[in-house]
Design an enzyme around this catalytic site. Sequence first.
Site, PDB file in Angstrom:
ATOM      1  N   HIS A  63     -21.938 -24.687 -14.040  1.00 48.86           N
ATOM      2  CA  HIS A  63     -22.574 -24.748 -15.373  1.00 48.86           C
ATOM      3  C   HIS A  63     -21.834 -24.231 -16.532  1.00 48.86           C
ATOM      4  O   HIS A  63     -20.869 -23.477 -16.389  1.00 48.86           O
ATOM      5  CB  HIS A  63     -24.145 -24.313 -15.452  1.00 48.86           C
ATOM      6  CG  HIS A  63     -24.389 -23.064 -15.152  1.00 48.86           C
ATOM      7  ND1 HIS A  63     -23.998 -21.982 -15.849  1.00 48.86           N
ATOM      8  CD2 HIS A  63     -24.823 -22.545 -14.125  1.00 48.86           C
ATOM      9  CE1 HIS A  63     -24.398 -20.750 -15.175  1.00 48.86           C
ATOM     10  NE2 HIS A  63     -24.775 -21.277 -14.068  1.00 48.86           N
ATOM     11  N   HIS A  95     -20.300 -20.550 -16.191  1.00 50.32           N
ATOM     12  CA  HIS A  95     -19.171 -20.251 -15.334  1.00 50.32           C
ATOM     13  C   HIS A  95     -17.968 -20.353 -16.124  1.00 50.32           C
ATOM     14  O   HIS A  95     -16.959 -20.116 -15.923  1.00 50.32           O
ATOM     15  CB  HIS A  95     -19.225 -21.234 -13.963  1.00 50.32           C
ATOM     16  CG  HIS A  95     -20.332 -20.628 -12.917  1.00 50.32           C
ATOM     17  ND1 HIS A  95     -21.326 -21.492 -12.658  1.00 50.32           N
ATOM     18  CD2 HIS A  95     -20.640 -19.442 -12.418  1.00 50.32           C
ATOM     19  CE1 HIS A  95     -21.977 -20.818 -11.814  1.00 50.32           C
ATOM     20  NE2 HIS A  95     -21.617 -19.757 -11.788  1.00 50.32           N
ATOM     21  N   LYS A 129     -24.440 -23.907  -5.680  1.00 56.01           N
ATOM     22  CA  LYS A 129     -25.072 -23.944  -7.298  1.00 56.01           C
ATOM     23  C   LYS A 129     -24.040 -24.740  -8.021  1.00 56.01           C
ATOM     24  O   LYS A 129     -22.976 -24.839  -7.732  1.00 56.01           O
ATOM     25  CB  LYS A 129     -25.225 -22.422  -7.644  1.00 56.01           C
ATOM     26  CG  LYS A 129     -25.979 -21.592  -6.823  1.00 56.01           C
ATOM     27  CD  LYS A 129     -27.451 -21.329  -7.009  1.00 56.01           C
ATOM     28  CE  LYS A 129     -28.112 -20.515  -6.329  1.00 56.01           C
ATOM     29  NZ  LYS A 129     -27.924 -19.118  -6.450  1.00 56.01           N
TER      30      LYS A 129
END
Length: 569
Positions: A130, A133, A127
């Site tokens: 972004h 995080h 993933k």
Amino acid sequence: MYDAKLEVSKLLAPHVTGLETQEIYNMLEVPPNPEMGDIAMPCFRLSKVLRKSPVQIAEELAAAVQENEHIERIECVSGYLNVFLNRSHFIQKTLSHILETGKGYGSSDMGKGKTIVIDYSSPNIAKPFHVGHLRSTSIGNSLYRIFEFMGYRCVGINYLGDWGTQFGKLITAYKHWGSEEAVKKGLVKELVSLYVKFHQEAEENPELEEEARQWFARLEQGDEEARRLWKWFIDISMEEYQKIYDLLDVKFDSYNGESFYNDKMQPVIQELKDKELLKESQGAMIVDLEEEDLPPCLILKSDGSTLYATRDIAAAIYRKNTYDFEKCIYVTGVSQSLHFRQWFKVIKKMGYDWHKDLHHVPFGTVSIGGEKLATRTGKIVLLEEILSKAIEKTLETIEAKNPNLENKHEVAQQMGVGAVIFSDLFSNRIKDVSFSWDEVLNFDGETGPYVQYTHARACSVLRKAGDADVEVQAGLDSTLLSSEEEFQLVKTLAVFPDKIMQALEDLEPSVITRYLVDVAQNFNRFYHEHPILVEDQAVRNARLALVKAAKSTLSNGLRLIGLHAPERV
Ligand code: ARG
């Protein structure tokens, strides 16, 4: 460290029968505005013990406290005892301490021999990394530095989301629509589009779900091809995350993610059975938490597979056995609060009294234009993009203002990244944040670059002063720092240790972030009002001492929130 509050408590204590110095200390306040003194005793708090009116108490105390080196004068105002400190004494004591401790100013050894485990960042493999995080990463990293500064041994764990049914989906998608070249070229981006494609296709063609389940089952059984692909997806993701961690200057002591616990769950499930905590419910196995007023904690699905909570329980027990932590801290979004509350209770029910040492540190949600971030729908802003734009913008500023700066790329990185982290750590962590490019790229006002710039300004003065180091230590006549700006700056510097303690106790780095703005503003007020490199040696030394103390405080504080403090910008 000179603690004026403690000195005042000691002076008051003999006149308040029935209370210890420490109790008095706890009652003292710092008035909101300097006209009301530097330290105040709200005397209504003493009314009960002394059986007198606050006004009377204030007057009697004022009369009783003798003239002394710590206090300049005392005023009684509507039941408050307002204490005005002897400024030069206070300044002398405070500055000497800061100058002596320097890089260690604010630190302590309170954590000696104790271990803090911090679980942070923890992105899910395949993933994108972004803005969501970033919060876990920057809060966790700052807590790590704060605890370490206070003498604790810290273990930073990046609990990678490297296991789960999504890998079955990803492998299925790769087998159908992927290719080695495309993945090698597109990396995580390509993995994400495969994942998104899986969900689109599965809507039309539900058999894909079954296929994904089978792939995940093969992965769990150790099938060679499944494991090879899974491992490859992890390597690709980690390489990309590592670039971001390098930019952010964030490190971990362990990358034991969810998959590390695959073989550690069975004994835990057995233990739950032995302790008669597992109950069947609609084919699944749960721990009932009705007594706790919580929904049950799901341990095994009806098909026998384990869950996020199962892994977290196994991981906590492993960490306790491995690190014997004083605290184990989990930094995640607030949406996971229920999850943590539930499995913390399971640990309690298992009879482990260290359940109280598990702390969930939640933070608010990041949204873009009012919408939640979501990988599946492509509603994301990549951190890499934010960081590179911020660095680029900083470089432009440097090119315009100081084109001859030696290591300008390094500084641009430290300030650009600093701006992003700083804005992330500025508000109370629980507050929701709405991502805006304008805000992240605005470097004016209460920002990281402003604080870093102030620090560099202090460094520049010290450089110009030349042999400041020697002289500052030798001769400091604090009576020469008699202006309001100078006193207010010293007062601000003096509370740094308290701020660190508050940040540590509340697990709240924003306390330090906002404090740094306060220091920078006070420093700049002083700097604009008072020339430092003046003819008069004594005045010059005194002011340089103040500059040096401010510089240490700023740089120590910046390090605690994970920012660099470049000396030239
Ligand atoms: N991987 C999870 C996520 O991205 C966060 C993991 C947090 N740590 C934990 N021990 N549960 O949401």
